[in-house]
Design a protein around this motif. Structure first.
Motif, mmCIF file in Angstrom:
data_model
loop_
_atom_site.group_PDB
_atom_site.id
_atom_site.type_symbol
_atom_site.label_atom_id
_atom_site.label_comp_id
_atom_site.label_asym_id
_atom_site.label_seq_id
_atom_site.Cartn_x
_atom_site.Cartn_y
_atom_site.Cartn_z
ATOM 1 N N VAL A 1 -91.450 -31.429 93.351
ATOM 2 C CA VAL A 1 -90.052 -31.107 93.678
ATOM 3 C C VAL A 1 -89.569 -29.949 92.811
ATOM 4 O O VAL A 1 -88.920 -29.016 93.290
ATOM 5 N N ASP A 2 -89.889 -29.999 91.525
ATOM 6 C CA ASP A 2 -89.509 -28.909 90.617
ATOM 7 C C ASP A 2 -90.064 -27.578 91.124
ATOM 8 O O ASP A 2 -89.373 -26.558 91.150
ATOM 9 N N ILE A 3 -91.332 -27.597 91.521
ATOM 10 C CA ILE A 3 -91.976 -26.355 91.976
ATOM 11 C C ILE A 3 -91.333 -25.877 93.278
ATOM 12 O O ILE A 3 -91.043 -24.691 93.449
ATOM 13 N N ALA A 4 -91.094 -26.805 94.202
ATOM 14 C CA ALA A 4 -90.484 -26.439 95.485
ATOM 15 C C ALA A 4 -89.105 -25.814 95.269
ATOM 16 O O ALA A 4 -88.777 -24.783 95.855
ATOM 17 N N LEU A 5 -88.309 -26.431 94.408
ATOM 18 C CA LEU A 5 -86.935 -25.976 94.215
ATOM 19 C C LEU A 5 -86.837 -24.755 93.298
ATOM 20 O O LEU A 5 -86.023 -23.858 93.537
ATOM 21 N N ALA A 6 -87.684 -24.709 92.270
ATOM 22 C CA ALA A 6 -87.617 -23.604 91.303
ATOM 23 C C ALA A 6 -87.776 -22.256 91.991
ATOM 24 O O ALA A 6 -87.172 -21.261 91.591
ATOM 25 N N GLU B 1 -70.395 -12.510 107.318
ATOM 26 C CA GLU B 1 -69.312 -13.474 107.147
ATOM 27 C C GLU B 1 -68.839 -13.989 108.499
ATOM 28 O O GLU B 1 -68.599 -13.220 109.418
ATOM 29 N N GLY B 2 -68.713 -15.301 108.599
ATOM 30 C CA GLY B 2 -68.313 -15.922 109.857
ATOM 31 C C GLY B 2 -68.725 -17.382 109.855
ATOM 32 O O GLY B 2 -69.042 -17.955 108.821
ATOM 33 N N GLU B 3 -68.760 -17.960 111.051
ATOM 34 C CA GLU B 3 -69.025 -19.405 111.174
ATOM 35 C C GLU B 3 -70.401 -19.801 110.639
ATOM 36 O O GLU B 3 -70.544 -20.800 109.936
ATOM 37 N N LEU B 4 -71.407 -19.002 110.973
ATOM 38 C CA LEU B 4 -72.775 -19.363 110.564
ATOM 39 C C LEU B 4 -72.950 -19.214 109.062
ATOM 40 O O LEU B 4 -73.651 -19.991 108.416
ATOM 41 N N MET B 5 -72.294 -18.209 108.485
ATOM 42 C CA MET B 5 -72.342 -18.020 107.037
ATOM 43 C C MET B 5 -71.695 -19.211 106.346
ATOM 44 O O MET B 5 -72.204 -19.749 105.361
ATOM 45 N N GLU B 6 -70.553 -19.645 106.886
ATOM 46 C CA GLU B 6 -69.850 -20.794 106.315
ATOM 47 C C GLU B 6 -70.718 -22.046 106.412
ATOM 48 O O GLU B 6 -70.785 -22.851 105.486
ATOM 49 N N GLN B 7 -71.424 -22.165 107.531
ATOM 50 C CA GLN B 7 -72.333 -23.305 107.707
ATOM 51 C C GLN B 7 -73.443 -23.251 106.642
ATOM 52 O O GLN B 7 -73.803 -24.260 106.043
ATOM 53 N N GLY B 8 -73.953 -22.055 106.421
ATOM 54 C CA GLY B 8 -75.007 -21.860 105.408
ATOM 55 C C GLY B 8 -74.534 -22.284 104.027
ATOM 56 O O GLY B 8 -75.216 -23.004 103.301
ATOM 57 N N ARG B 9 -73.319 -21.841 103.664
ATOM 58 C CA ARG B 9 -72.755 -22.197 102.355
ATOM 59 C C ARG B 9 -72.625 -23.715 102.239
ATOM 60 O O ARG B 9 -72.955 -24.315 101.219
ATOM 61 N N LYS C 1 -86.616 -28.460 103.946
ATOM 62 C CA LYS C 1 -85.810 -28.479 105.171
ATOM 63 C C LYS C 1 -84.388 -27.987 104.892
ATOM 64 O O LYS C 1 -83.921 -27.015 105.474
ATOM 65 N N LYS C 2 -83.687 -28.675 103.983
ATOM 66 C CA LYS C 2 -82.254 -28.436 103.819
ATOM 67 C C LYS C 2 -81.924 -27.148 103.086
ATOM 68 O O LYS C 2 -81.096 -26.355 103.526
ATOM 69 N N VAL C 3 -82.553 -26.951 101.922
ATOM 70 C CA VAL C 3 -82.248 -25.754 101.147
ATOM 71 C C VAL C 3 -82.655 -24.524 101.948
ATOM 72 O O VAL C 3 -81.921 -23.533 102.030
ATOM 73 N N TYR C 4 -83.800 -24.622 102.597
ATOM 74 C CA TYR C 4 -84.297 -23.524 103.428
ATOM 75 C C TYR C 4 -83.318 -23.219 104.564
ATOM 76 O O TYR C 4 -82.982 -22.069 104.830
ATOM 77 N N GLU C 5 -82.848 -24.269 105.207
ATOM 78 C CA GLU C 5 -81.920 -24.120 106.333
ATOM 79 C C GLU C 5 -80.668 -23.352 105.896
ATOM 80 O O GLU C 5 -80.235 -22.402 106.556
ATOM 81 N N GLY C 6 -80.102 -23.782 104.756
ATOM 82 C CA GLY C 6 -78.888 -23.132 104.247
ATOM 83 C C GLY C 6 -79.129 -21.674 103.895
ATOM 84 O O GLY C 6 -78.356 -20.784 104.246
ATOM 85 N N CYS C 7 -80.252 -21.453 103.212
ATOM 86 C CA CYS C 7 -80.625 -20.099 102.781
ATOM 87 C C CYS C 7 -80.740 -19.135 103.950
ATOM 88 O O CYS C 7 -80.217 -18.028 103.918
ATOM 89 N N SER D 1 -76.787 -29.689 99.812
ATOM 90 C CA SER D 1 -78.153 -29.974 99.348
ATOM 91 C C SER D 1 -78.220 -29.961 97.822
ATOM 92 O O SER D 1 -78.943 -30.747 97.216
ATOM 93 N N MET D 2 -77.433 -29.110 97.189
ATOM 94 C CA MET D 2 -77.403 -29.080 95.721
ATOM 95 C C MET D 2 -76.840 -30.392 95.179
ATOM 96 O O MET D 2 -77.355 -30.962 94.212
ATOM 97 N N VAL D 3 -75.790 -30.874 95.817
ATOM 98 C CA VAL D 3 -75.185 -32.148 95.385
ATOM 99 C C VAL D 3 -76.177 -33.293 95.581
ATOM 100 O O VAL D 3 -76.333 -34.152 94.712
ATOM 101 N N ALA D 4 -76.860 -33.285 96.710
ATOM 102 C CA ALA D 4 -77.847 -34.342 96.982
ATOM 103 C C ALA D 4 -78.977 -34.306 95.953
ATOM 104 O O ALA D 4 -79.413 -35.345 95.442
ATOM 105 N N LEU D 5 -79.447 -33.105 95.640
ATOM 106 C CA LEU D 5 -80.541 -32.972 94.665
ATOM 107 C C LEU D 5 -80.065 -33.362 93.265
ATOM 108 O O LEU D 5 -80.816 -33.960 92.484
#
Lengths: 235, 227
Positions: free
Chosen positions: A163-168, A123-131, A109-115, A137-141
């Motif tokens: 989880v490793d497979i999903a994230l890798a 570059e703009g609001e949506l890009m900033e939201q993605g970042r 859900k989260k990593v995919y959403e950001g990606c 999500s990286m901090v949470a993981l």
């Protein structure tokens, strides 16, 4: 079991497909890769194998199709025994299994959403939201590795799990995200455990070979081209 | 296992909470309901969207997320007469996983849009919901479902039934809010048989009063439309 019993219908660009390849390679299962090169003009095989979603990857085992990458990975885990004294992609204990499913779902859900926000925008609001979503999500993981799945180095401890497979699979996309988003996805100061995880997981048997099917630079070029032709974005 | 060791934190109208209760009831696991206070009405849309129930408490260990709870319940407790929530064969399990994923990501998403949206977006959601029902009708038809085996789990409640069943209780409300009819009996006879069978099965005991539920959902719609 002849490898033609096991077919993977996918594209080299598909990170979800990479997950399936990682799982098969980690289990030492031979397979036939059937390329689906043009998702704008889907093959008869794809439309028949996945009539509901019409998406790759599809695993076809003895003629029977299985769809959705994490469902496929769990199927692979339940169907083939593990190699090299490694256990399954899910722990035995039901509560721990639930935690693994929770975090695999979080990646989806989260990593995919950001990606997606980064890949589909300039570059703009949506890009900033993605970042922002990717960083969070990286901090949470990282926190999950530290608190839930310690001591690591993998989410599965001394072996990979769901989880490793999903994230890798997202490791193939880091160069793309950092180039398009002009930021660092993994910061050693905020995600030390995840940084250590990356160093370990890219060498893991099965993961190394799976990631090699979707080279970073090639993926970046492909995505930049798609941004122009499909999304009409100009850099 | 003593019933006081299994608790479900839920809200009486929550279909997500009901999924957990369906699973426990289908497996014959006694449990205690811990009811959350109704703070949905007169509150903001954000709260409605982020309501973090259900939570299963098993021997003090908390587990959120209805889908995780259902699988957990299936793995922890034995199935009476081999009636698992997820089938034992890996391929059948993958199929069941596919369909509850479909029910959650496609049908549920469309139903939520009917509840939250208006105008063209709502109309599109209605069409999508009916397409999903049609697809699910096909699944039951292919499985040769009948009065003796009316469920997605065949002759017993399975995971797909637990995922979809509670949301089907909201169908009368969605029809009013979206100004349409599901026409299950006329167009989707297997889904109609399924819909009726749930209401006479073991999980019927968990189902809230339909009038009260309808009133609640229509009230919720008013709150959402204010914003």
């Amino acid at each position: 079991m002849s490898h033609s019993d096991v077919k993977v219908l996918s594209s080299w660009r598909s990170l979800f497909g990479v997950r399936v390849l990682i799982a098969l390679k980690a289990k030492g299962v031979e397979y036939e890769f059937i390329d689906e090169p043009d998702l704008g003009n889907k093959s008869k095989l794809l439309l028949e194998s996945n009539p509901v979603h019409k998406k790759i990857p599809v695993l076809i085992h003895k003629g029977k199709p299985i769809c959705e990458s994490l469902i496929i990975v769990q199927y692979i885990d339940e169907t083939w025994p593990s190699q090299h004294d490694k256990g399954s992609f899910l722990p035995q204990d039901p509560y721990e299994r639930a935690l693994v499913r929770f975090w695999a779902d979080y990646v989806d859900k989260k990593v995919y959403e950001g990606c997606i926000l980064i890949l589909k925008n300039i570059e703009g609001e949506l890009m900033e939201q993605g970042r922002s979503v990717v960083r969070e999500s990286m901090v949470a993981l990282d926190g999950a590795l530290r608190d839930v799945f310690s001591p690591g180095p993998y989410f599965g401890g001394d072996q990979i799990n769901l989880v490793d497979i999903a994230l890798a699979s997202y490791l193939c996309l880091i160069e793309t995200m950092e180039t398009l988003g002009n930021f660092k996805v993994l910061d050693e100061s905020t995600c030390p455990h995840l940084c250590a995880w990356v160093k370990a997981v890219v060498q893991y048997p099965g993961v190394k070979e799976g990631l090699a099917t979707a080279p970073s630079q090639k993926l970046l070029e492909s995505i930049c081209s798609m941004r122009k032709t499909i999304f009409g974005l100009t850099e | 296992m003593a019933s006081e060791q299994v608790k479900v934190v839920t809200f009486w109208a929550s279909p997500y909470g009901l999924r957990a209760e369906f699973a426990l009831t289908a497996k014959g696991v006694p449990y205690q309901r811990l009811l959350e206070v109704d703070h949905w009405h007169n509150k903001s849309k954000i709260l409605v969207e982020s309501n973090p129930i259900p939570v299963l408490l098993h021997n003090g260990k908390p587990l959120p997320e209805s889908l995780l709870i259902i699988e957990y319940v299936d793995e922890v407790w034995p199935s009476p007469d081999g009636k698992h929530l997820l089938p034992p064969d890996p391929y059948d399990r993958a199929m069941a996983r596919f369909w509850f994923d479909f029910a959650e990501k496609k049908l549920n998403k469309a139903l939520k849009s009917i509840l939250f949206k208006k105008g063209d977006v709502q109309n599109a959601a209605v069409e999508e919901a009916l397409r999903c029902i049609s697809t699910l009708e096909g699944v039951l038809e292919k499985a040769s479902s009948s009065k003796d085996a009316p469920f997605f789990g065949g002759d017993h409640i399975g995971m797909v039934d637990c995922v979809l069943g509670p949301f089907s209780l909201w169908f009368p409300a969605y029809e009013i809010i979206g100004d349409f009819k599901f026409e299950l009996q006329e167009k989707y006879p297997h889904m109609h048989t399924w819909y009726q069978a749930l209401r006479t099965s073991s999980v019927a005991a968990c189902i809230p009063d339909s009038d009260k539920l309808l009133e609640f959902i229509l009230g919720l719609r008013k709150v959402l439309c204010r914003e």
